[in-house]
Write an enzyme that holds these catalytic residues in place. Structure first.
Site, PDB file in Angstrom:
ATOM      1  N   GLU A   1       0.829  -1.201   0.000  1.00 32.68           N
ATOM      2  CA  GLU A   1       0.000   0.000   0.000  1.00 32.68           C
ATOM      3  C   GLU A   1       0.868   1.257   0.000  1.00 32.68           C
ATOM      4  OE1 GLU A   1      -4.165   1.517   2.004  1.00 32.68           O
ATOM      5  OE2 GLU A   1      -2.996  -0.030   3.022  1.00 32.68           O
TER       6      GLU A   1
ATOM      7  N   ASP B   1      -5.396  -1.592   9.510  1.00 38.18           N
ATOM      8  CA  ASP B   1      -6.346  -2.396   8.735  1.00 38.18           C
ATOM      9  C   ASP B   1      -5.809  -3.795   8.485  1.00 38.18           C
ATOM     10  OD1 ASP B   1      -7.923  -0.178   8.685  1.00 38.18           O
ATOM     11  OD2 ASP B   1      -7.570   0.312   6.580  1.00 38.18           O
TER      12      ASP B   1
ATOM     13  N   TYR C   1      -4.066  12.654   3.966  1.00 38.61           N
ATOM     14  CA  TYR C   1      -3.535  11.648   4.885  1.00 38.61           C
ATOM     15  C   TYR C   1      -2.006  11.638   4.874  1.00 38.61           C
ATOM     16  CZ  TYR C   1      -2.828   7.131   7.165  1.00 38.61           C
ATOM     17  OH  TYR C   1      -2.411   6.145   8.017  1.00 38.61           O
TER      18      TYR C   1
END
Length: 228
Positions: free
Chosen positions: A26, A38, A88
């Protein structure tokens, strides 16, 4: 939550190491500087349990989520968020700059007095991290006591800090939080990395109607499918 983990061979994989691998993908391929929340939740979750995760040691502790007639629900703010294209990554960079200015490796080592010495907005970001860590352990204690009122207040305090210090809320998210509170929620908080997405709320047994609310319950992590 339902997920499947396909592996070759018969050995159960190290789930924390798999979480690290997923996070690298990611970070490096998608471009979102996310952490391990997550991934660890998906791989290490258990029925009717919250997870208390120490992201420095990667120790994971199960915490019984015994809500009786109370309900945890999510509500869609109607605003989509994408980590790689939202603020973010900027927040992660600001936290790193705060550490650099304080000469520490992690904001886990900072105090509120140290945070106050930083320039704005770095002082706000550090304050959120420090107080949020305290709220996590307070929430664990509230769950262990079965104190739902305290848990609700902690959700509200967490959301206020995310809104005011970390600055990741939006008008759509605030509207969703207000809907939850009008329905009688004991507490409501933005979920995930912010800048849109869902809100989670704790509803008491006598809560009013909350349109669009979806009850959520923790489930077991990804099951292993060896292909046999």
């Amino acid at each position: 939550m339902l997920a499947m983990l396909a592996v070759s061979g018969e050995t159960e994989p190290d789930r924390i190491e798999l979480a690290r691998l997923c996070s690298r993908i990611e970070n490096e391929w998608v471009g979102a500087r996310t952490g391990l929340l997550d991934q660890i939740a998906s791989l290490c979750g258990r029925n009717d349990c919250a997870l208390r995760i120490d992201f420095r040691s990667l120790d994971v502790r199960l915490v019984a989520l015994e809500l009786d007639d109370y309900r945890l629900v999510t509500v869609d703010s109607g605003e989509k968020h994408t980590h790689a294209r939202s603020g973010y990554n900027e927040r992660r960079a600001e936290c790193a700059r705060a550490c650099a200015e304080l000469g520490i490796a992690s904001l886990r080592e900072a105090t509120l007095a140290m945070a106050a010495s930083l320039p704005v907005p770095l002082s706000w970001r550090a304050r959120h991290v420090i107080t949020e860590n305290e709220r996590v352990d307070a929430a664990v204690a509230a769950l262990e006591r079965g104190d739902m009122d305290k848990l609700g207040r902690l959700l509200d305090a967490s959301h206020a800090s995310l809104r005011d210090c970390y600055e990741v809320s939006t008008p759509a998210v605030e509207a969703a939080v207000r809907r939850c509170k009008r329905a009688g929620a004991l507490g409501a908080r933005i979920m995930g990395g912010g800048f849109g997405g869902h809100v989670i709320a704790l509803l008491p047994p006598d809560a009013g109607r909350l349109d669009g609310a979806v009850e959520v319950r923790p489930g077991n992590g990804a099951r292993v499918d060896s292909g046999s």
